[in-house]
Write a protein that holds these residues in place. Sequence first.
Motif, PDB file in Angstrom:
ATOM      1  N   ARG A 115      15.431 -13.673   6.220  1.00 47.53           N
ATOM      2  CA  ARG A 115      15.643 -13.479   5.076  1.00 47.53           C
ATOM      3  C   ARG A 115      17.159 -12.987   4.862  1.00 47.53           C
ATOM      4  O   ARG A 115      17.854 -13.425   3.910  1.00 47.53           O
ATOM      5  CB  ARG A 115      14.984 -12.126   4.690  1.00 47.53           C
ATOM      6  N   ALA A 116      17.890 -12.318   5.753  1.00 45.87           N
ATOM      7  CA  ALA A 116      19.177 -12.078   5.690  1.00 45.87           C
ATOM      8  C   ALA A 116      19.976 -13.359   5.657  1.00 45.87           C
ATOM      9  O   ALA A 116      21.096 -13.564   4.830  1.00 45.87           O
ATOM     10  CB  ALA A 116      19.537 -11.153   6.784  1.00 45.87           C
ATOM     11  N   MET A 117      19.417 -14.046   6.603  1.00 42.41           N
ATOM     12  CA  MET A 117      20.208 -15.602   6.456  1.00 42.41           C
ATOM     13  C   MET A 117      20.230 -16.192   5.186  1.00 42.41           C
ATOM     14  O   MET A 117      21.120 -16.643   4.707  1.00 42.41           O
ATOM     15  CB  MET A 117      19.707 -16.117   7.676  1.00 42.41           C
ATOM     16  N   ALA A 118      19.149 -16.194   4.615  1.00 42.76           N
ATOM     17  CA  ALA A 118      18.555 -16.838   3.440  1.00 42.76           C
ATOM     18  C   ALA A 118      19.594 -16.413   2.114  1.00 42.76           C
ATOM     19  O   ALA A 118      19.928 -17.145   1.434  1.00 42.76           O
ATOM     20  CB  ALA A 118      17.220 -16.701   3.097  1.00 42.76           C
ATOM     21  N   ALA A 119      19.746 -14.848   2.306  1.00 40.46           N
ATOM     22  CA  ALA A 119      20.390 -14.374   1.187  1.00 40.46           C
ATOM     23  C   ALA A 119      22.082 -14.759   1.368  1.00 40.46           C
ATOM     24  O   ALA A 119      22.803 -14.948   0.310  1.00 40.46           O
ATOM     25  CB  ALA A 119      20.563 -12.953   1.609  1.00 40.46           C
ATOM     26  N   LEU A 120      22.512 -15.386   2.504  1.00 39.01           N
ATOM     27  CA  LEU A 120      23.898 -15.817   2.596  1.00 39.01           C
ATOM     28  C   LEU A 120      23.988 -17.138   2.241  1.00 39.01           C
ATOM     29  O   LEU A 120      25.031 -17.825   2.077  1.00 39.01           O
ATOM     30  CB  LEU A 120      24.192 -15.543   4.116  1.00 39.01           C
ATOM     31  N   GLY A 121      22.937 -17.950   2.045  1.00 39.67           N
ATOM     32  CA  GLY A 121      22.826 -19.316   1.636  1.00 39.67           C
ATOM     33  C   GLY A 121      22.097 -20.234   2.750  1.00 39.67           C
ATOM     34  O   GLY A 121      21.724 -19.711   3.671  1.00 39.67           O
ATOM     35  N   PRO A 122      22.138 -21.448   2.497  1.00 37.97           N
ATOM     36  CA  PRO A 122      21.766 -22.572   3.362  1.00 37.97           C
ATOM     37  C   PRO A 122      22.225 -22.546   4.603  1.00 37.97           C
ATOM     38  O   PRO A 122      21.395 -22.689   5.823  1.00 37.97           O
ATOM     39  CB  PRO A 122      22.029 -23.842   2.633  1.00 37.97           C
ATOM     40  N   GLY A 123      23.577 -22.167   4.932  1.00 34.67           N
ATOM     41  CA  GLY A 123      24.153 -21.894   6.232  1.00 34.67           C
ATOM     42  C   GLY A 123      24.747 -23.286   6.793  1.00 34.67           C
ATOM     43  O   GLY A 123      25.020 -24.297   5.929  1.00 34.67           O
ATOM     44  N   PRO A 124      25.308 -23.252   8.010  1.00 32.79           N
ATOM     45  CA  PRO A 124      25.260 -22.167   9.001  1.00 32.79           C
ATOM     46  C   PRO A 124      26.089 -21.048   8.803  1.00 32.79           C
ATOM     47  O   PRO A 124      27.066 -20.973   7.984  1.00 32.79           O
ATOM     48  CB  PRO A 124      25.760 -22.891  10.219  1.00 32.79           C
ATOM     49  N   HIS A 125      25.763 -19.818   9.389  1.00 35.03           N
ATOM     50  CA  HIS A 125      25.944 -18.725   9.214  1.00 35.03           C
ATOM     51  C   HIS A 125      26.731 -17.911  10.466  1.00 35.03           C
ATOM     52  O   HIS A 125      25.977 -18.264  11.700  1.00 35.03           O
ATOM     53  CB  HIS A 125      25.059 -17.722   8.495  1.00 35.03           C
ATOM     54  N   ARG A 126      27.687 -17.179  10.614  1.00 30.59           N
ATOM     55  CA  ARG A 126      28.124 -16.405  11.759  1.00 30.59           C
ATOM     56  C   ARG A 126      27.184 -15.362  12.033  1.00 30.59           C
ATOM     57  O   ARG A 126      26.718 -14.656  11.017  1.00 30.59           O
ATOM     58  CB  ARG A 126      29.375 -15.848  11.409  1.00 30.59           C
ATOM     59  N   SER A 127      26.996 -15.092  13.297  1.00 24.49           N
ATOM     60  CA  SER A 127      25.987 -14.070  13.680  1.00 24.49           C
ATOM     61  C   SER A 127      26.515 -12.684  13.043  1.00 24.49           C
ATOM     62  O   SER A 127      25.594 -11.903  12.801  1.00 24.49           O
ATOM     63  CB  SER A 127      25.968 -14.156  15.072  1.00 24.49           C
ATOM     64  N   GLY A 128      27.744 -12.338  13.072  1.00 18.31           N
ATOM     65  CA  GLY A 128      28.470 -11.327  12.705  1.00 18.31           C
ATOM     66  C   GLY A 128      27.946 -11.100  11.032  1.00 18.31           C
ATOM     67  O   GLY A 128      27.639  -9.844  10.871  1.00 18.31           O
ATOM     68  N   ASP A 129      28.048 -12.052  10.527  1.00 18.37           N
ATOM     69  CA  ASP A 129      27.770 -11.770   8.934  1.00 18.37           C
ATOM     70  C   ASP A 129      25.956 -11.565   8.871  1.00 18.37           C
ATOM     71  O   ASP A 129      25.995 -10.989   7.682  1.00 18.37           O
ATOM     72  CB  ASP A 129      28.034 -13.161   8.157  1.00 18.37           C
ATOM     73  N   ILE A 130      25.354 -12.151   9.644  1.00 18.03           N
ATOM     74  CA  ILE A 130      23.845 -11.723   9.400  1.00 18.03           C
ATOM     75  C   ILE A 130      23.704 -10.322   9.832  1.00 18.03           C
ATOM     76  O   ILE A 130      23.162  -9.501   9.140  1.00 18.03           O
ATOM     77  CB  ILE A 130      23.227 -12.784  10.161  1.00 18.03           C
ATOM     78  N   ALA A 131      24.286  -9.932  10.866  1.00 15.81           N
ATOM     79  CA  ALA A 131      24.184  -8.504  11.308  1.00 15.81           C
ATOM     80  C   ALA A 131      24.818  -7.631  10.397  1.00 15.81           C
ATOM     81  O   ALA A 131      24.006  -6.610  10.015  1.00 15.81           O
ATOM     82  CB  ALA A 131      24.994  -8.422  12.820  1.00 15.81           C
ATOM     83  N   GLU A 132      25.993  -8.073   9.700  1.00 18.49           N
ATOM     84  CA  GLU A 132      26.385  -7.150   8.588  1.00 18.49           C
ATOM     85  C   GLU A 132      25.413  -6.966   7.576  1.00 18.49           C
ATOM     86  O   GLU A 132      25.228  -5.928   6.809  1.00 18.49           O
ATOM     87  CB  GLU A 132      27.715  -7.767   8.040  1.00 18.49           C
ATOM     88  N   ALA A 133      24.769  -7.971   7.076  1.00 22.21           N
ATOM     89  CA  ALA A 133      23.727  -8.088   6.060  1.00 22.21           C
ATOM     90  C   ALA A 133      22.546  -7.158   6.369  1.00 22.21           C
ATOM     91  O   ALA A 133      22.100  -6.486   5.445  1.00 22.21           O
ATOM     92  CB  ALA A 133      23.117  -9.532   5.799  1.00 22.21           C
ATOM     93  N   LEU A 134      22.296  -7.127   7.541  1.00 17.67           N
ATOM     94  CA  LEU A 134      21.228  -6.183   8.026  1.00 17.67           C
ATOM     95  C   LEU A 134      21.611  -4.837   8.529  1.00 17.67           C
ATOM     96  O   LEU A 134      20.818  -4.002   8.973  1.00 17.67           O
ATOM     97  CB  LEU A 134      20.374  -6.834   9.403  1.00 17.67           C
TER      98      LEU A 134
END
Length: 401
Positions: free
Chosen positions: A327-346
Amino acid sequence: MDPIRNPFAPGAGSPPPELAGRSAVRERMRQCIGRLRIGRPAKSMMLIGLRGAGKTVLLFQMLKDAERDGAITIRIEAPEGRSLPALLAPQIRLVLLKLNRWSQAQAYAVRGLRALAGFAGKLKATYGDIEVGLDYEPEPGLADNGELEGDLAMLLEQVGRAAQAADTAVAIFIDELQYVKESELEALISALHRVSQQQLPITLVGAGLPQLRGKMGEAKTYAERMFEFPEIGSLSPSDARAAIVIPIENEGERIEDDAVALIIEQTQGYPYFLQEWGKHAWDDAARSPISAADVRNATQQAVVTLDESFFRVRFDRLTPKEKAYLRAMAALGPGPHRSGDIAEALHRPTTSLGPIRSSLIAKGMIWSPTHGDTAFTVPLFDDFMKRVMPMEKTGDIAASG
């Protein structure tokens, strides 16, 4: 519009009425089989792509093409929890029994069946799920060392010699190859390398998620020189149009251009989604031609159907922490996403999320296009996560980790 005549066929591995955009890959397979049958080298092939890109459908069509071109085929799916030797052994037996019908190949086929007896007998202790009928007694020293890499290579060598004597080729088709354990994948690549060095007519066509390429490289560093890796993705606008228009016109009906454009926009050209939208647009239309208004009305039902089946079956396998991660990935968009950005969202340290990320990769939900990046393996899954988990419901789950 008569639903009984609806040509579209959304379903797991269901062949579409028009297999658009895949002719180049099929032609490469035709050339591969042709070269093997005359003793020329040819690379094996790995079909790489996201869920819903049509890999399984294409794999089965290529199998039928290979049989039409005179090859003997093996088709297996690599489900989680089954060993590769257990999947291969019964199919190899059937191939050898077929080859035994050629008088010029009988001696080689019988020796292959003896090799299979030794292979299954010795590896039974390691791979308890091997179950195969034995037609001959094993030959001492033939594929019976109890070590998978060497024994599989020797077994495939006997299969290749029998096929060579029969002036044919053997094509092994394996779906969901990313689920094969690394040690077993390593043995398979090594065995294929050995038969290739001896110019024996055996090839492998596998299909898997994008992480398969890296997994094969980790198993054997020379894998990328042995295989072609065609990427099976969304269709071009012209091919996507053909996938929609041709089946409708074959039924004597029509669809307006703006309706086709809207379907392509909504599906992003992914073959499975094209089938889903095509089906619902046909069923929703009162008469021909199918209009853009029909497609807009059908979109809601298409999304509901995907949510209830294609997406939900994957979502339901997830733990609460895994759902929060996605869900945190989805909030950032389709991706790909940096692992650090996902962690920050969580609101979590990146290192603490490593086990969750690894679990999602193992389940085939995400993959890493480059080091430190994470992407969905299922197209449009970010939109689904937003629908099924409104943002306000994810906070407690994320905090619980």
